[in-house]
Scaffold this active site. Structure first.
Site, PDB file in Angstrom:
ATOM      1  N   ARG A 142       0.646  -1.206  -0.161  1.00 39.74           N
ATOM      2  CA  ARG A 142      -0.091  -0.079  -0.022  1.00 39.74           C
ATOM      3  C   ARG A 142       1.080   0.929  -0.065  1.00 39.74           C
ATOM      4  O   ARG A 142       1.977   1.268   0.616  1.00 39.74           O
ATOM      5  CB  ARG A 142      -0.849   0.030   1.398  1.00 39.74           C
ATOM      6  CG  ARG A 142      -1.867   0.809   1.303  1.00 39.74           C
ATOM      7  CD  ARG A 142      -3.049   0.250   2.476  1.00 39.74           C
ATOM      8  NE  ARG A 142      -2.256   0.100   3.475  1.00 39.74           N
ATOM      9  CZ  ARG A 142      -2.270   0.787   4.633  1.00 39.74           C
ATOM     10  NH1 ARG A 142      -2.468   2.136   4.450  1.00 39.74           N
ATOM     11  NH2 ARG A 142      -1.703   0.593   5.732  1.00 39.74           N
TER      12      ARG A 142
ATOM     13  N   LYS B  25       6.524 -13.337   1.607  1.00 39.98           N
ATOM     14  CA  LYS B  25       6.279 -13.885   0.410  1.00 39.98           C
ATOM     15  C   LYS B  25       7.572 -13.837  -0.714  1.00 39.98           C
ATOM     16  O   LYS B  25       8.128 -14.623  -1.416  1.00 39.98           O
ATOM     17  CB  LYS B  25       5.228 -13.190  -0.475  1.00 39.98           C
ATOM     18  CG  LYS B  25       3.918 -13.304   0.187  1.00 39.98           C
ATOM     19  CD  LYS B  25       2.819 -12.265  -0.217  1.00 39.98           C
ATOM     20  CE  LYS B  25       1.523 -12.291   0.773  1.00 39.98           C
ATOM     21  NZ  LYS B  25       0.583 -11.313   0.649  1.00 39.98           N
TER      22      LYS B  25
END
Length: 817
Positions: free
Chosen positions: A547, A658
């Site tokens: 974000r 990730k």
């Protein structure tokens, strides 16, 4: 490990190509009255989705029946965001039929990837909060745990982002335009939710006080259920999302289109703009809508069991994911007291035993508050109950704790209702999402509550669904792992540790490098197709995807890029290995400063990418519309993972996990889960820089930071900042000045200039290290090997054992493999 017994028999217990093609052909004919050979990709996708759903529906029913028969305690995970992305390939993987489907489609010259591209991202979230909820849904099912999601079925996903002249433009994400093949509308499970009106108490015929409500607005909440398929274990749990309708009995009240739209907009969009009164009203109503509907649904289930109320907490756990669902607490109290005449004392005891809360923020300004007048007007019964919870809390604490502490921790303070305070007081557990985050909650942000309820505080470091983020998104790397350490890691992510045995094996290191290169070439092709920018796939792919927020410091990344740009301009022979900086980020529509940063990044990209004197040494790519599917393209190709938030600001982060899992090397501050990544891989396999949280808090306490002093004494900082306002970067006159003012006039709230030199030094070390291919590949291997500790499976098992007290139920749904 376990394997489902439900699947159509054939081959090794899985559906055969022949059976799959037969089912697919039947569905194409029934749905579209054509043959497979004549179907479009859209028609084939929906037919295939229907086929797959038909396979797992049997297990979905069996799973629910087993929970009911065994009276299994279940957790209900309430989250205003769920960000599943696309489900086709995930469902195929978890069912164990990914390759069978791929091969079956190939017989008709159809590529599974083309069908997967047809599916719309289920983007019902803004970022980490919603993606975590979806990783947990996958992990809960894959761990065989009885768990359900509860949220909102937004008509529009998070906005579709485009760049026009470098500016972010928000377009509606019409993810439901063609329908959602995975959901089932359950009209029979609909409930009514009540808003507004006049609520008062009056004696009933039995002498007890009863609640009378008049002039209410009644809306109908209709559930849409999506199966959450566990990984090769036969479990299918439920994610229930609620959509709003006007009840038929209320139709006459809302005659005009305008009146109807006010209510139908309730589930239109995630986070309606709350900068105006109407937006705030809708947002509060959204929160109560899905909470009330979900709690009613849970109580309906509990009543089926025919147990007395005192065992409610033995059958039900309700988890409040951030403060948005905190109204679960007064709503459960309302139902118990108003509808079933449970006493306040028993209702409160049951509620606090059932509820648990995860805090997702360190920043006090992000802790949700609602004006009392708005709560009183919109949700009068909720206001009455919250007011009484607050009163009783103050009374219970008086004489035990000092008055100032009680005043700081009470729920209603002045004209505001503090939802985090409600969530903590009304639950039995409050957890943070990384060790540092949880420590800061206890020491700083929620210290007052920690002194009152030390036994309620605990840590649960976030995790990720490694099936999606490695098995699905990075098949080349997955194949290398299978060949090297076997396939047990697919079920037990901790087994990735076996890779450590090969850290000095040149053959394995080369295989890992080739897998990475393949994904870089795929991403380079995608970049060219979508942006027209040609990038060198042998360059360092430096990635920051998250974000867009000032505390995440995309701007610090940009300052370093400008430093490199000026160095190359002055000395084209500078020892800088070719670098591609890749951004993916959306800014909230009302967050003007973040949108200015996007504009500036795009204009710097235009400047750098079209400067022929720079060549391939430096490229900047800001890929629009960052979402789960785009992340699945970027993450496997990343060499460098940018995790550069100001220490003490990021609760955890999950992109860090990730990217680590896919072999990227992290450059990071000691913030959030970066601390635990550092501990897992060792100092030599991560690039740490910058202020620590203790140093940040020391600046806050001493108030002795001067950004202007850095600017005036550091010639590189001086040069880079001047570029924002002296015309060096075209087309950013307003935005450039805004950014410089934020750093110099308003004293650099997130200490970018203080950390700038340390960041550049870490980047220089990283640049040098990449040029030693063997060393870099070894670091990459060590990151992959140690990523198993950040599995969502591990995290939800900790929640299950420590907080929810739920257990897996395998006996009736599985057979040993």
């Amino acid at each position: 490990m376990f394997q489902s017994v439900f699947v159509i028999k054939g081959g090794k217990g899985m559906i055969t190509k022949k059976q799959l093609i037969k089912e697919l052909r039947k569905n194409v004919q029934e749905m579209y009255a054509i043959e497979i050979e004549d179907a479009t990709e859209q028609e084939l996708f929906f037919s295939l989705g229907t086929t797959i759903k038909g396979i797992y529906n049997k297990n979905w029913q069996k799973t629910w029946n087993n929970y009911l028969a065994e009276e299994q305690k279940q957790v209900y995970y309430f989250s205003i965001e769920f960000l599943p992305g696309k489900l086709l390939k995930s469902n195929l993987l978890n069912l164990g039929i990914l390759e069978v489907v791929r091969e079956s489609l190939a017989e008709f010259s159809v590529d599974l990837e083309d069908l997967a591209a047809v599916e719309k991202d289920m983007a019902l979230g803004n970022g980490g909060l919603g993606r975590l909820a979806s990783c947990f849904m996958d992990a809960i099912a894959s761990s065989g745990l009885p768990g359900n999601g509860n949220g909102i079925r937004y008509d529009y996903g998070l906005f579709k982002q485009q760049f026009v002249d470098g500016y972010q433009v928000e377009l509606p994400d019409e993810w439901l335009r063609n329908g959602n093949v995975w959901e089932i509308r359950r009209d029979s499970k609909a409930v009514n939710v009540h808003f507004g009106g006049d609520v008062y108490m009056q004696p009933k015929s039995n002498g007890k006080l009863g609640v009378v409500a008049e002039n209410e607005t009644i809306l109908r909440a209709v559930p849409y259920d999506t199966g959450m398929v566990g990984f090769e274990n036969g479990i299918v749990n439920t994610m229930r999302l609620w959509s709003v309708e006007i009840p038929s009995s209320e139709e006459g009240k809302y005659r005009s289109i305008e009146e109807r739209r006010v209510f139908e907009d309730l589930t239109a969009v995630l986070y309606p703009d709350d900068s105006n009164a109407r937006g705030r009203l809708i947002r509060l109503a959204q929160e109560y809508f899905f909470v009330s509907a979900g709690i009613q649904s849970i109580i309906r289930y509990f009543k089926k069991l025919n147990h007395p109320w005192h065992v409610l907490s033995e059958k039900v756990a309700i988890h409040i994911n951030d403060t948005h669902p905190a109204l679960c607490i007064p709503e459960l109290m309302r139902i118990l007291m108003d509808e079933y005449e449970v006493s306040w004392e028993q209702a409160w005891d049951l509620t606090s035993k059932v509820m648990s809360y995860t805090n997702h923020t360190i920043m006090a300004e992000a802790l949700e508050k609602w004006p009392t007048y708005l709560m009183k007007r919109s949700l009068p019964r909720m206001y009455q109950i919250i007011k009484e919870i607050d009163r009783r809390y103050v009374v219970s604490m008086s004489g035990i704790h000092d008055a100032a502490l009680i005043e700081r921790t009470r729920i209603i303070q002045g004209e505001d209702i503090h939802m985090a305070n409600l969530a903590i007081i009304g639950s039995h557990s409050t957890n943070g999402v990384a060790k540092l985050h949880s420590d800061l909650l206890k020491a700083v942000v929620l210290h007052d509550f920690y002194t009152i309820y030390p036994e309620r505080f605990n840590n649960k470091t976030n995790g990720i669904a490694q099936r999606r983020w490695l098995q699905l998104s990075n098949e080349p790397l997955s194949r290398v792992l299978d060949e090297t350490i076997g396939k047990s890691w697919r079920h037990e992510p901790a087994d990735l540790k076996l890779l450590m045995n090969y850290q000095n094996d040149p053959i394995v290191l080369e295989k890992l490098a080739k897998a990475k290169q393949q994904k870089k070439e795929e991403l380079a092709k995608y970049i060219q197709e979508t942006t027209g920018i040609i990038v060198n796939p042998t360059a360092i792919f430096d990635v920051q995807i998250k974000r867009l927020h000032a505390y995440k410091r995309q701007l610090l990344n940009l300052l370093h890029i400008l430093k490199l740009y000026f160095e190359i301009k002055e000395n084209p022979q500078a020892s800088i290995y070719p670098r591609v900086f890749i951004f993916g980020a959306k800014a909230a529509p009302s967050y003007a400063y973040a949108k200015s940063i996007i504009k500036v990044i795009n204009e710097v990209a235009n400047l750098v990418n079209h400067d022929q004197t720079i060549g391939d040494k430096l490229k900047i790519v800001f890929l629009p519309n960052y979402n789960v599917s785009l992340a699945e393209k970027i993450i496997p190709a990343a060499d460098v993972s940018e995790q550069i938030s100001l220490a003490s600001k990021e609760a955890s982060g999950t992109s860090n996990m990730k990217l680590m899992l896919n072999g990227a090397i992290t450059i990071a501050t000691l913030d959030g889960a970066n601390v635990e990544i550092r501990d897992a891989v060792g100092d030599e396999n991560i690039y740490i820089f910058g202020l620590t949280e203790a140093e940040v808090y020391a600046y806050y306490e001493n108030k002795n930071y001067s950004a202007r002093e850095v600017y005036e004494t550091n010639p590189i900082v001086h040069r880079v900042l001047n570029a924002f306002v002296d015309g060096s970067i075209p087309n950013i006159e307003r935005e450039g000045q805004e950014i410089v003012d934020s750093l110099l006039l308003y004293n650099d709230e997130y200490f970018l200039l203080r950390d700038f030199d340390a960041y550049c030094e870490a980047q220089a070390r990283l640049n040098q290290a990449y040029q030693d291919a063997t060393h870099w590949q070894k670091c990459s291997l060590i990151n992959i090997a140690n990523a198993g500790t950040f599995s969502a499976d591990k995290t939800v098992k900790q929640y299950a054992e420590d907080i929810w007290q739920i257990e897996p139920l395998f006996a009736h749904t599985h057979q040993g493999r």
